[in-house]
Write a protein that holds these residues in place. Structure first.
Motif, PDB file in Angstrom:
ATOM      1  N   LEU A  60       0.854  -1.183   0.000  1.00 28.08           N
ATOM      2  CA  LEU A  60       0.000   0.000   0.000  1.00 28.08           C
ATOM      3  C   LEU A  60       0.890   1.232   0.000  1.00 28.08           C
ATOM      4  N   VAL A  61       0.610   2.168  -0.915  1.00 28.00           N
ATOM      5  CA  VAL A  61       1.389   3.400  -1.004  1.00 28.00           C
ATOM      6  C   VAL A  61       0.925   4.363   0.084  1.00 28.00           C
ATOM      7  N   LEU A  62       1.856   4.775   0.924  1.00 27.95           N
ATOM      8  CA  LEU A  62       1.566   5.726   1.993  1.00 27.95           C
ATOM      9  C   LEU A  62       1.825   7.162   1.560  1.00 27.95           C
ATOM     10  N   ASP A  63       2.746   7.342   0.638  1.00 31.72           N
ATOM     11  CA  ASP A  63       3.105   8.663   0.125  1.00 31.72           C
ATOM     12  C   ASP A  63       3.583   8.478  -1.307  1.00 31.72           C
ATOM     13  N   SER A  64       2.949   9.138  -2.254  1.00 33.98           N
ATOM     14  CA  SER A  64       3.291   8.974  -3.665  1.00 33.98           C
ATOM     15  C   SER A  64       4.679   9.484  -3.993  1.00 33.98           C
ATOM     16  N   GLY A  65       5.238  10.326  -3.120  1.00 39.43           N
ATOM     17  CA  GLY A  65       6.551  10.899  -3.389  1.00 39.43           C
ATOM     18  C   GLY A  65       6.495  12.156  -4.235  1.00 39.43           C
ATOM     19  N   ARG A  66       5.294  12.578  -4.614  1.00 44.45           N
ATOM     20  CA  ARG A  66       5.131  13.787  -5.414  1.00 44.45           C
ATOM     21  C   ARG A  66       5.353  15.022  -4.546  1.00 44.45           C
ATOM     22  N   GLY A  67       5.949  16.055  -5.118  1.00 45.72           N
ATOM     23  CA  GLY A  67       6.169  17.297  -4.396  1.00 45.72           C
ATOM     24  C   GLY A  67       4.860  17.975  -4.047  1.00 45.72           C
ATOM     25  N   ASP A  68       4.888  18.824  -3.033  1.00 47.25           N
ATOM     26  CA  ASP A  68       3.667  19.472  -2.547  1.00 47.25           C
ATOM     27  C   ASP A  68       3.726  20.983  -2.725  1.00 47.25           C
ATOM     28  N   PHE A  69       2.572  21.619  -2.507  1.00 46.51           N
ATOM     29  CA  PHE A  69       2.450  23.068  -2.562  1.00 46.51           C
ATOM     30  C   PHE A  69       2.293  23.631  -1.157  1.00 46.51           C
ATOM     31  N   ALA A  70       2.833  24.830  -0.964  1.00 48.68           N
ATOM     32  CA  ALA A  70       2.677  25.539   0.309  1.00 48.68           C
ATOM     33  C   ALA A  70       2.288  26.980   0.007  1.00 48.68           C
ATOM     34  N   PHE A 159      -0.058   8.454   6.785  1.00 50.19           N
ATOM     35  CA  PHE A 159      -0.463   8.453   5.383  1.00 50.19           C
ATOM     36  C   PHE A 159      -0.546   9.895   4.902  1.00 50.19           C
ATOM     37  N   LYS A 160      -0.108  10.122   3.669  1.00 50.14           N
ATOM     38  CA  LYS A 160      -0.126  11.474   3.113  1.00 50.14           C
ATOM     39  C   LYS A 160      -1.293  11.626   2.158  1.00 50.14           C
ATOM     40  N   GLN A 161      -2.268  12.442   2.555  1.00 49.13           N
ATOM     41  CA  GLN A 161      -3.453  12.712   1.737  1.00 49.13           C
ATOM     42  C   GLN A 161      -3.173  13.944   0.893  1.00 49.13           C
ATOM     43  N   ARG A 162      -3.178  13.819  -0.443  1.00 50.90           N
ATOM     44  CA  ARG A 162      -2.777  14.944  -1.289  1.00 50.90           C
ATOM     45  C   ARG A 162      -3.755  16.111  -1.190  1.00 50.90           C
ATOM     46  N   TYR A 163      -5.037  15.817  -1.296  1.00 51.11           N
ATOM     47  CA  TYR A 163      -6.026  16.890  -1.299  1.00 51.11           C
ATOM     48  C   TYR A 163      -6.925  16.797  -0.070  1.00 51.11           C
ATOM     49  N   ALA A 164      -7.274  17.960   0.472  1.00 50.67           N
ATOM     50  CA  ALA A 164      -8.179  18.015   1.619  1.00 50.67           C
ATOM     51  C   ALA A 164      -9.625  17.842   1.143  1.00 50.67           C
ATOM     52  N   LYS A 165     -10.496  17.547   2.090  1.00 48.50           N
ATOM     53  CA  LYS A 165     -11.904  17.366   1.749  1.00 48.50           C
ATOM     54  C   LYS A 165     -12.475  18.639   1.144  1.00 48.50           C
ATOM     55  N   ARG A 166     -12.108  19.786   1.708  1.00 48.09           N
ATOM     56  CA  ARG A 166     -12.419  21.085   1.109  1.00 48.09           C
ATOM     57  C   ARG A 166     -11.083  21.707   0.715  1.00 48.09           C
ATOM     58  N   GLY A 217       8.501  13.038  -8.051  1.00 48.91           N
ATOM     59  CA  GLY A 217       9.398  12.611  -6.978  1.00 48.91           C
ATOM     60  C   GLY A 217      10.384  11.558  -7.442  1.00 48.91           C
ATOM     61  N   ILE A 218      11.026  10.893  -6.488  1.00 49.90           N
ATOM     62  CA  ILE A 218      12.005   9.850  -6.812  1.00 49.90           C
ATOM     63  C   ILE A 218      11.494   8.475  -6.388  1.00 49.90           C
TER      64      ILE A 218
END
Length: 601
Positions: A60-70, A159-166, A217-218
């Motif tokens: 099961l993938v816990l984190d896709s490794g993709r970069g995030d936005f801030a 677990f890293k959720q990419r998008y929030a519910k809102r 990501g890598i």
């Protein structure tokens, strides 16, 4: 040849034969296991081929490794890390304790026992306990209780959720998804190297798309469980976490947005029941995007391409109406098309072309300044008759219209990089229009006919006036940073290179003053009760609704506080049925009140 030499050669030959026989036997054994092992090979009748596949599937993938936005303050916009409950489809040793423990898990996570038992029974691979398709976050106390049970089949893990519910700024950020055609066309090298597969998820809209090369990501972080054919954990191999070990990746994209302001603006659009429209808030000093929101709402995890709500409304060009009078006024002042204190008579109609003023009884005698504050169509039609269509279009260019204005420039390995995705350039005249047609000219002067403008351009028009006619190129991303927070790439603010020479600072200052008059004595008087003193220009554009009936686009552009401007903003309430109250003015007031409140903190 003597007998000793012959004997030695015979021995070597025999040894070689033995080696060949051993290798042949070994290969036959491997062949038997890998190809012919569909029959039982153990006392428990385990099919090794089938179960080798089962073992590989238990991940099961816990984190896709993709970069995030801030946001501008480092607050994450994507990639929220949270503790979740992961359930593995493995058989625990049957004891009274383990049987009761599985039921206790349901109690810990406040799940209905029947729903929990059904979820566990249907598992074919590791899965996260979710409700309505979204993982249920665990508190620290819940996670501790679950781990204390000592079960191998349930774990509390990050677990890293990419998008929030809102998801804040969803239309700005865009979404990721599969796009095989673009992978083979745009990322050919990575595809051939095996770094991307046809099924890989890449950015398909918004910043996810334009910043795709930096966001890749890598490799993912995952958890796997190894079991035998009876789904029992293998000793020493039961649960393993695998993650890339690199202090620099994935990268982090730092935007210019303020997440607090962004979320308040989005809630305001919802509270005021704006079903279609956009809000843009810019830093008036350099054009940085502080907030950008659009409706209808969009959830990046549930994309309906046909519906189109994923498209960024703030970058789409629509009829601007009277906010375009700012351009006509600038042209008149720069070209000295009017005399000092000259007045124009408005009787409610021009007398030809069927051209009328919004005030049917007319405004009487007005100066251009008064005509601007009262948004008088007749005054601006008469001024346009003196200017001509070519002048109007030329000054629109000088003020940053009829062209993409978002940040663009050369960065390492990418020439002409554009931060904004699918930004429209707008227009003043359609390609086939006759600029010498006076009927078209007077309509153009008030932002009708063929004129189109994006909310980003409209807000940036105010920034341009504040900066003495110099056209900024609004940023949405400030920099990219390594995982350890070291700077990787910056995007310095700059002026728009394509814009022609700027208007005179005196003209820009005068127009800003006229915007203040609009709020004090003109169409923006309802804004006098705002928390800040404000200035701006209203606009109402005539449009056709989808049902063929007449409708309107309601606009307001302006700045605040009027004495020491900090923010420029444009608000658009689109496709409103004709004849209703002006929807953009109360929206502009609410947005500016949000900014006033935030400034006090």
């Amino acid at each position: 040849m003597d007998n000793g030499t012959k004997l030695q050669k015979n021995r070597i030959f025999i040894v070689l034969l033995l080696v060949i026989a051993i290798l042949a036997a070994w290969n036959l054994r491997l062949f038997w296991i890998q190809v012919a092992a569909s029959r039982s090979l153990t006392e428990r009748r385990i099919d090794l081929v089938e179960n080798s596949v089962i073992q590989r599937a238990q991940g099961l993938v816990l984190d896709s490794g993709r970069g995030d936005f801030a946001d501008r303050n480092g607050v994450p916009l994507t990639g929220t890390a949270q503790k979740v409950l992961i359930v593995f489809p493995i058989h625990e040793e049957e004891t009274a304790d383990t049987s009761n423990a599985m039921d206790r898990v349901a109690s810990i996570v406040n799940a209905p026992l029947s729903a929990w038992q059904s979820f566990v029974r249907q598992l074919k691979g590791p899965a996260i306990w979710s409700v309505s398709g979204r993982p249920v976050p665990l508190t620290d106390a819940q996670a501790a209780k679950i781990e204390a049970l000592g079960l191998k089949s349930v774990r509390a893990m990050t677990f890293k959720q990419r998008y929030a519910k809102r998801q804040p700024a969803s239309q700005v950020l865009g979404f990721i998804g599969q796009n095989p055609e673009r992978i083979t066309r745009q990322f050919t090298d990575q595809f051939h190297k095996g770094e991307l597969q046809l099924t890989s998820k890449i950015g398909n809209a918004g910043l996810e798309k334009t910043f795709e090369p930096w966001l890749q990501g890598i490799g993912p972080s995952s958890v796997s469980v190894f079991t035998d054919g009876l789904k029992r954990p293998l000793p020493g191999l039961d649960t393993r976490q695998i993650a890339p070990s690199n202090p620099y990746y994935p990268l982090k994209v730092v935007t210019t947005l303020d997440s607090g302001i962004q979320q308040q603006v989005e809630r305001t659009l919802e509270r005021l029941h704006v079903t279609e429209g956009a809000v843009v808030v810019l830093d008036i000093r350099n054009g940085d995007t502080i907030a950008m929101a659009g409706t209808p709402a969009f959830q990046p995890e549930h994309v309906d391409l046909a519906r189109g709500n994923w498209s960024n409304k703030a970058l789409k060009a629509v009829a601007p109406g009277s906010i375009f009078k700012t351009v006509t006024a600038a042209a008149a002042l720069e070209e000295k098309a009017i005399k000092a204190d000259e007045t124009f008579e408005c009787t409610g109609a021009l007398g030809k072309y069927g051209f009328t003023c919004w005030k049917k009884e007319g405004h009487g005698m007005l100066t251009l300044e008064e005509g601007f504050a009262q948004s008088c169509n007749i005054v601006f039609a008469k001024v346009a008759q003196r200017l001509g269509g070519d002048k109007l279009e030329a000054y629109a260019h000088r003020l940053g219209l009829e062209m993409p204005i978002g940040w663009s420039g050369d960065v390492p390995h990418r020439k002409g990089f554009r931060q904004w995705d699918a930004e429209e350039q707008g227009q003043i005249y359609a390609a086939a229009s006759d600029k010498s047609d006076e009927g078209a000219l007077v309509q153009t002067a008030i932002g009708q006919r063929d004129v189109l403008m994006t909310p980003l351009q409209a807000a940036n028009l105010v920034v341009t006036l504040y900066n003495q006619g110099k056209v900024a190129s609004p940023r949405i991303v400030r920099e990219i940073r390594f995982r350890n927070d070291r700077l990787y790439q910056s995007f310095p603010p700059h002026e728009l290179e394509q814009a022609a020479k700027p208007i005179k600072p005196a003209t820009a200052k005068r127009l800003l003053g006229w915007m203040a008059e609009t709020v004090e004595h003109g169409t923006g008087k309802a804004l006098r009760s705002a928390k800040w003193s404000l200035a701006g220009k209203s606009g109402t554009a005539q449009v056709k609704l989808k049902n063929g009936r007449p409708g309107e686009n309601h606009w307001f552009i302006g700045y605040g506080p009027a004495e020491q401007p900090r923010y420029a903003a444009a608000v658009l309430v689109q496709n409103v049925p004709e004849g209703g109250s002006h929807k953009a003015i109360p929206l502009f007031k609410e947005v500016m009140n949000i900014l006033a409140d935030r400034s006090e903190k």
